[in-house]
Design an enzyme around this catalytic site. Sequence first.
Site, mmCIF file in Angstrom:
data_model
loop_
_atom_site.group_PDB
_atom_site.id
_atom_site.type_symbol
_atom_site.label_atom_id
_atom_site.label_comp_id
_atom_site.label_asym_id
_atom_site.label_seq_id
_atom_site.Cartn_x
_atom_site.Cartn_y
_atom_site.Cartn_z
ATOM 1 N N GLU A 1 34.652 29.691 33.310
ATOM 2 C CA GLU A 1 34.097 30.501 33.844
ATOM 3 C C GLU A 1 32.681 30.721 33.383
ATOM 4 O O GLU A 1 31.693 31.513 33.112
ATOM 5 C CB GLU A 1 34.756 31.661 32.243
ATOM 6 C CG GLU A 1 36.536 31.378 32.973
ATOM 7 C CD GLU A 1 37.439 31.834 31.459
ATOM 8 O OE1 GLU A 1 38.358 32.550 31.981
ATOM 9 O OE2 GLU A 1 36.738 32.105 30.200
ATOM 10 N N GLU B 1 44.892 25.671 32.368
ATOM 11 C CA GLU B 1 45.353 26.599 30.899
ATOM 12 C C GLU B 1 46.315 26.932 31.862
ATOM 13 O O GLU B 1 46.151 27.710 33.000
ATOM 14 C CB GLU B 1 43.569 27.725 30.914
ATOM 15 C CG GLU B 1 42.734 26.933 30.636
ATOM 16 C CD GLU B 1 41.826 27.789 29.763
ATOM 17 O OE1 GLU B 1 42.508 29.318 29.396
ATOM 18 O OE2 GLU B 1 41.034 27.657 29.843
HETATM 19 C C1 GAL Z 1 40.694 31.640 30.236
HETATM 20 C C2 GAL Z 1 39.199 30.942 29.017
HETATM 21 C C3 GAL Z 1 39.725 30.719 27.640
HETATM 22 C C4 GAL Z 1 40.352 31.965 26.947
HETATM 23 C C5 GAL Z 1 41.575 32.367 27.132
HETATM 24 C C6 GAL Z 1 42.087 33.321 26.382
HETATM 25 O O1 GAL Z 1 40.609 33.001 30.985
HETATM 26 O O2 GAL Z 1 38.608 29.712 29.819
HETATM 27 O O3 GAL Z 1 38.227 30.123 27.240
HETATM 28 O O4 GAL Z 1 40.208 32.615 26.675
HETATM 29 O O5 GAL Z 1 41.721 32.248 28.649
HETATM 30 O O6 GAL Z 1 43.202 32.702 24.965
HETATM 31 MG MG MG Z 2 35.997 33.487 29.039
#
Ligand code: GAL
Ligand code: MG
Length: 967
Positions: A416, A478
């Site tokens: 990010e 993720e």
């Molecule tokens: C993503 C990010 C993570 C965390 C997650 C939400 O966008 O990469 O670091 O913030 O969202 O828990």
């Molecule tokens: Mg972040």
Amino acid sequence: MNDWENPAFIGRGRSRGHAYFFPYPDEASARNFDRTASPWFKLLNGNWKFHYAPTPAEASFDCNTTIPVPSNWQMHGFGKPHYTNVQYPFPVDPPRVPTENPTGTYVRDFFIGDDWDGMQIRLNFEGVDSAFYVWINGQEIGFSKGSRLPHEFDITDHVRPGQNTIAVRVMQWSDGTYLEDQDMWWLSGIFRDVYLLAHPATHIADIHVHAPATGKLKITTTLAGNTTGYKVTTKLLDHTGRVVKPQPPRLWSAEDPYLYTLLVTLKDAAGKVVEVIPQRVGFRTIEIHGDRFLVNGVAIKIKGVNRHESHPDLGRAVPVEAMIKDLVLMKQHNINAVRTSHYPNDPRFYDLCDYYGLYVIDECDLETHGFCHLKDWAGNPTEDPRWEAACVDRMERMIHRDRNHACIILWSLGNEAHFGCNHLAMAARARALDASRPIHYEGDQELKTADVFSQMYTHLDKVIEFGKQTGKPFILCEYAHAMGNGPGGLLEYWEEAICKYDRLMGGCIWEWCDHGLRQHTADGREYFAYGGDFGDVPNDGNFVCDGLVFPDRQPSPGLTEYKKIIEPVKVEKVGDQYRLTNRYDFSNLDNLHLSWNVTVAGTITKSGTTKLPAIPARKSKLISIPFEKTASGGYLNLNFTLASDTPWATRGHEVAWAQFELPSRRSDIPVATGPALTLTVSGNALDITGQNFAITFDKIRAVLTGWQHEGVALLQTGPRLNLWRATTDNDRASWGGQQYAKQWRDAKLDLLQHRTDSVTAEQLDAGTVRIIAKTRVAPPVTEMGFACESIYTITGAGQIHLEVHGIPHGPLPATLPRLGLQFTMPVAFDQVQWFGRGPGEAYRDTKQAQRFGLWRATVDELFTNYIFPQENGNRTDVSWVRLADLSGRGISCAGLPNFSAHRYTTLDLEAARHTTDLVKHDFITVSLDHGHNGIGSGSCGPGPIERYQLKPAEFRFAVEMRPLTTG
Ligand code: GAL
Ligand code: MG
């Protein structure tokens, strides 16, 4: 411009990076990989003198207190932990940081013996957050940044035999902080090991090992000092310690993490051993072929998690025992990969991943997420050439340190940080340092430099689409946000997408652990703190608690579910046989042991073991299980367990299971009529009295108000229609998602009112009374509501059959949280038994890990203690549930597929902010539900998929409630 507000200045006095290793004087000591056994290693961990100042200008060497090293100072009473997700906690004005910039000064003495005379002495810091100066014996020797990266200084010319003093001054904020905006607590200080290393004057400065699957080992060593006549020799040992030529090598994979030991020996001109450096070597090849990502030629599936370094008592100063505990838990739950979100971890972590067998996506310490709050990411460092050196330096130091690890399969440019020219420079540098691994970066959606296509929280339908298309391999870096109750919908991600398409590499759940910090109330009760609990503003609340394990590493139901979804054996029934599919990427199924049993009504009636045929990875075979069917039905259970011990579990550990319902001739439980009963109307009450029971019904409110059986009161308040659940993090959709909780709250479903339209009672025959209650159940404010009819059939045997029919009308919300009945019972009835899925919590889209059986638990044991209280503890696909006291009196309920029982009300669970806000009532709230809205993953990403949504519609359901007698 000062050093810590100058991105072009990346450090002073730091040595060039190199692989993580320790030098030993001889082979014998090198073989054990025990750095403390090397006379050339000196750990400087321990209590240091400490001074904490609010600004760098006020920092002082006059230490007035002490602090442990490694640690985060906020965990020891200096400053306070502060949690933000995206937002910077200070004005965004790079590279400037606040004047209020807490600064810790650390001082200690250390001793150097004569035996280090003439050697090169280096000082190592494995992690310091965020920028620091170092002095040796009063002389400044360096400055460095890059919180989660190694810092090494050559201090040979500054130390002397005997007593020496080291001082370190750490600033909490620096220009580096702009590059370190990860979603986690802001924690500072020297938080990883500090140690000294002595190297012979001529020594090995770096070793780069390349160990491809072909077995062609390539070792590049860099020497330092006067190397005339010096020679490097290498030796490869197998696990028994024998010298081997790995042709062909036994390959390394997460399933068989076979490691060789490489001994790199430096000899002087006379042939005398100068030093020996050991490295672990795993042979494997990472390649991308078209749209497939291959490890040793196989398009593996990443069954991963994102892991932050987090400890409930120590913050980011995570001891090695805690790392081991995490990895063992992961392996026990079939997890095969970790993304080191979002920074290089403690170097020992990679040794452990090599050893236990986990693929690693090694991520650079680079996130600038907070710039998204500025117009078009104005000033974002990754897009500004003035920050290039800082960005590239971070990538370089990570790769220098980590590139010899077999476990690392991808380099990640960070997280990010939008996309900019500095990403291109980082990728180029990465490729120059290590061409053997592809590059990952989710921010590179146009694939300008990334070798794999990465997204986060992508909707299932989109993932399926990517699976069908061609292009670079696709990874969900993720997915399935594990915040609070959930994540839901894992089954579909795996069965309908990932397992079907080779292009889909799998993904990493967000995230491994809750980052809650252990605290105690004034009266000593433990709870886990999240953003805001330390008076930290601005903050992002409990968004820091979104893991598969609780802060203390208790597995949450989500982890159990993940284990089942990614289990390595799938079983399908084909005629009278069972088709076993080996979902390992490399292992043969005959490494497992299969035992089976048949259970009828919770009792094992037959059992046996069957030798598993050799089924190669990704192949299927049919097997037969030798049992005869009976009329009584029941379930066939297959259990796949480890046939031998592993470093992470012993023989017998279950890795997969399957269950099949056996056909039976089912008959509905007949409504027992039994002896006669009487119906009397006394004022506003209906009294139904039988031989050993008395039931009272309130005609005004249309609700059961009393149920005495053999003199014992079974109910506190009678069943009523309930549509509300204590909203989950996923319902509340903190970060995008469908905003279910808002829809429901806007519809005021938590404020339902029950209006009585009519109540009629009639004695159908000597043994049966029927009450028909017509009600309108509706929230305030609008004309929306449900026209309901509840039909109570009460028999002389003391049973209540309740059928509820509802017709919705008016402007309905798109979904309902739940639909069912709620009543309360005296607290004594807390012994629960049920037949259905268990033993754990389950909802329609989180139930795969729960098997059918006869289960028992107390009401307290049914409770899942989420850090932020919410709906929890449902059991699903339930045929019947009993709530009894210790003597066995109570109620049995059948007919509704979901139940939960709590010492808290739904509104208690809704209102509480911490576990310690919940106070047990002396009654039990029982929910029997016809349906629930799915759980989904809407706290960050998609909510429940269409088929798991609970849409308001006409409904009809029934429950049979029976008193339990002790006799
Ligand atoms: C993503 C990010 C993570 C965390 C997650 C939400 O966008 O990469 O670091 O913030 O969202 O828990
Ligand atoms: Mg972040």
